[in-house]
Motif scaffolding. Structure first.
Motif, PDB file in Angstrom:
ATOM      1  N   MET A 282     -13.619  -7.110  13.993  1.00 26.15           N
ATOM      2  CA  MET A 282     -12.499  -7.369  14.926  1.00 26.15           C
ATOM      3  C   MET A 282     -11.343  -8.079  14.035  1.00 26.15           C
ATOM      4  O   MET A 282     -11.673  -8.268  12.930  1.00 26.15           O
ATOM      5  N   ALA A 283     -10.335  -8.564  14.793  1.00 32.23           N
ATOM      6  CA  ALA A 283      -9.317  -9.353  14.288  1.00 32.23           C
ATOM      7  C   ALA A 283      -9.613 -10.730  13.348  1.00 32.23           C
ATOM      8  O   ALA A 283      -9.238 -10.573  12.350  1.00 32.23           O
ATOM      9  N   ASP A 284     -10.709 -11.329  13.865  1.00 29.97           N
ATOM     10  CA  ASP A 284     -10.928 -12.357  13.040  1.00 29.97           C
ATOM     11  C   ASP A 284     -11.862 -12.059  11.981  1.00 29.97           C
ATOM     12  O   ASP A 284     -11.648 -12.730  10.759  1.00 29.97           O
ATOM     13  N   ASP A 285     -12.656 -11.069  11.965  1.00 29.62           N
ATOM     14  CA  ASP A 285     -13.286 -10.499  10.902  1.00 29.62           C
ATOM     15  C   ASP A 285     -12.299 -10.135   9.668  1.00 29.62           C
ATOM     16  O   ASP A 285     -12.478 -10.176   8.457  1.00 29.62           O
ATOM     17  N   VAL A 286     -11.308  -9.482  10.161  1.00 30.84           N
ATOM     18  CA  VAL A 286     -10.134  -8.766   9.368  1.00 30.84           C
ATOM     19  C   VAL A 286      -9.475 -10.057   8.599  1.00 30.84           C
ATOM     20  O   VAL A 286      -9.490  -9.970   7.437  1.00 30.84           O
ATOM     21  N   ALA A 287      -9.198 -10.916   9.496  1.00 26.77           N
ATOM     22  CA  ALA A 287      -8.366 -12.240   8.981  1.00 26.77           C
ATOM     23  C   ALA A 287      -9.280 -12.852   8.005  1.00 26.77           C
ATOM     24  O   ALA A 287      -8.767 -13.304   6.606  1.00 26.77           O
ATOM     25  N   ARG A 288     -10.455 -12.932   7.931  1.00 28.22           N
ATOM     26  CA  ARG A 288     -11.319 -13.885   7.350  1.00 28.22           C
ATOM     27  C   ARG A 288     -11.412 -12.993   5.882  1.00 28.22           C
ATOM     28  O   ARG A 288     -11.531 -13.684   4.890  1.00 28.22           O
TER      29      ARG A 288
END
Length: 330
Positions: A282-288
């Motif tokens: 998800m978005a947080d995984d991509v950002a990290r």
């Protein structure tokens, strides 16, 4: 915050068509333009049933007509396949059509096997060892260097941004010596990434084109609204890599639930290695994932590689990526 760009292989899916793939390429380029991506790149491959970007400059003309501001270019043109004059004319034409938007990334790999290389060139007089000379000759055509005795029309005076691409130390050395921006193919060839970027930065010589090093590196992203969906989307590329490594490349397959678990340990290890620079989730995984990649490499630009079977799911993945990295409202 790094810039984001995208590498599009113009995938041809099982049950799809080349015409649909080219329509999707234009739609994807429009989409990432609206999201704030800096550039859209197409790579030259030949004899690959699942890739429709062989006539790279033609694809770019098609994409340019569908967009208005985003930079478009080759990621890359495999220069050993071509006479430098022909590429100067092609990309000079693109610059005339879409001024100030054209990038020319150059690689020395053939983008094919020996049989295809021979069919493209009719002889093997041009080879990888001549790559530096050919790059210099190509730049001279754009600069309208009278010493060539030939004027590239179109091409002379074109405002084309030249890049050197690579997956080894060779391209890093050449880009540094010529003072050109450099991009590394870490989305499938991660081994020499750190060493190549370090070599490029340490040896960089300022040029009329570039005052200080500028580097980009590729990173795989499979993003969705749930982790399970993202993991499912990633299986199409996983299948494609296994097929390529086992000598059976084909059109991009649909997602395969639990695909990785069906593989022998050696194949799983291969996928884990070649796709180590990836974010799935998800978005947080991509950002990290992207934040960690930028912290590790210090790159100025992250090239998103995103081979996803379903076109709308691919667009959604890119939207989530832009939201996570560029803070665009999804």
């Amino acid at each position: 915050m790094p810039r984001l760009s995208m590498l599009d292989l113009v995938p041809v899916t099982q049950g799809g068509s080349i015409a649909a793939s080219l329509a999707n390429a234009a739609d994807i380029a429009r989409h990432i333009e609206s999201l704030g991506f800096s550039r859209y790149w197409v790579a030259e491959h030949h004899g690959m049933p699942g890739i429709a970007g062989a006539a790279t400059s033609v694809v770019l003309a098609h994409v340019g007509a569908a967009t208005s501001t985003i930079r478009i270019g080759s990621g890359g043109i495999m220069l050993p396949n071509h006479a430098p004059l022909a590429i100067a004319e092609q990309f000079g034409t693109l610059d005339a059509l879409y001024p100030g938007r054209i990038d020319l990334g150059l690689g020395r790999a053939p983008g094919s096997d020996g049989r295809v290389a021979h069919a493209l060139r009719r002889n093997l007089a041009g080879d990888e060892q001549q790559f530096p000379r050919d790059v210099v000759e190509l730049a001279a055509y754009f600069a309208a260097d009278e010493r060539l005795g030939i004027t590239a029309v179109p091409g002379a005076g074109a405002n084309v941004e030249m890049w050197i691409l690579g997956s080894s130390l060779y391209g890093a050395q050449l880009a540094a010596m010529l003072g050109l921006p450099y991009a590394f193919a870490s989305h499938f060839a991660p081994d020499a990434l750190d060493q190549a970027l370090d070599m490029y930065r340490r040896n960089f010589k300022p040029s009329a084109r570039l005052e200080k090093p500028y580097c980009a590196a590729a990173f795989n992203v499979f993003a969705a609204d749930t982790v399970d969906e993202a993991e499912l989307l990633a299986t199409s590329q996983q299948q494609a890599f296994v097929a390529l490594r086992t000598g059976t490349p084909g059109r991009m397959p649909p997602p395969f639930p639990g695909y990785r678990d069906t593989l022998p340990p050696t194949a799983r290890a291969m996928l884990d290695h070649v796709l180590q620079y990836s974010a799935i989730g998800m978005a947080d995984d991509v950002a990290r994932g992207i934040d960690a990649f930028v912290a590790k490499t210090g790159v100025d630009e992250v090239i998103i590689a995103s081979s996803i079977f379903d076109h709308q799911a691919r667009k959604r993945s890119l939207t989530i990526t832009a939201d996570a990295v560029l803070k665009v409202v999804a």
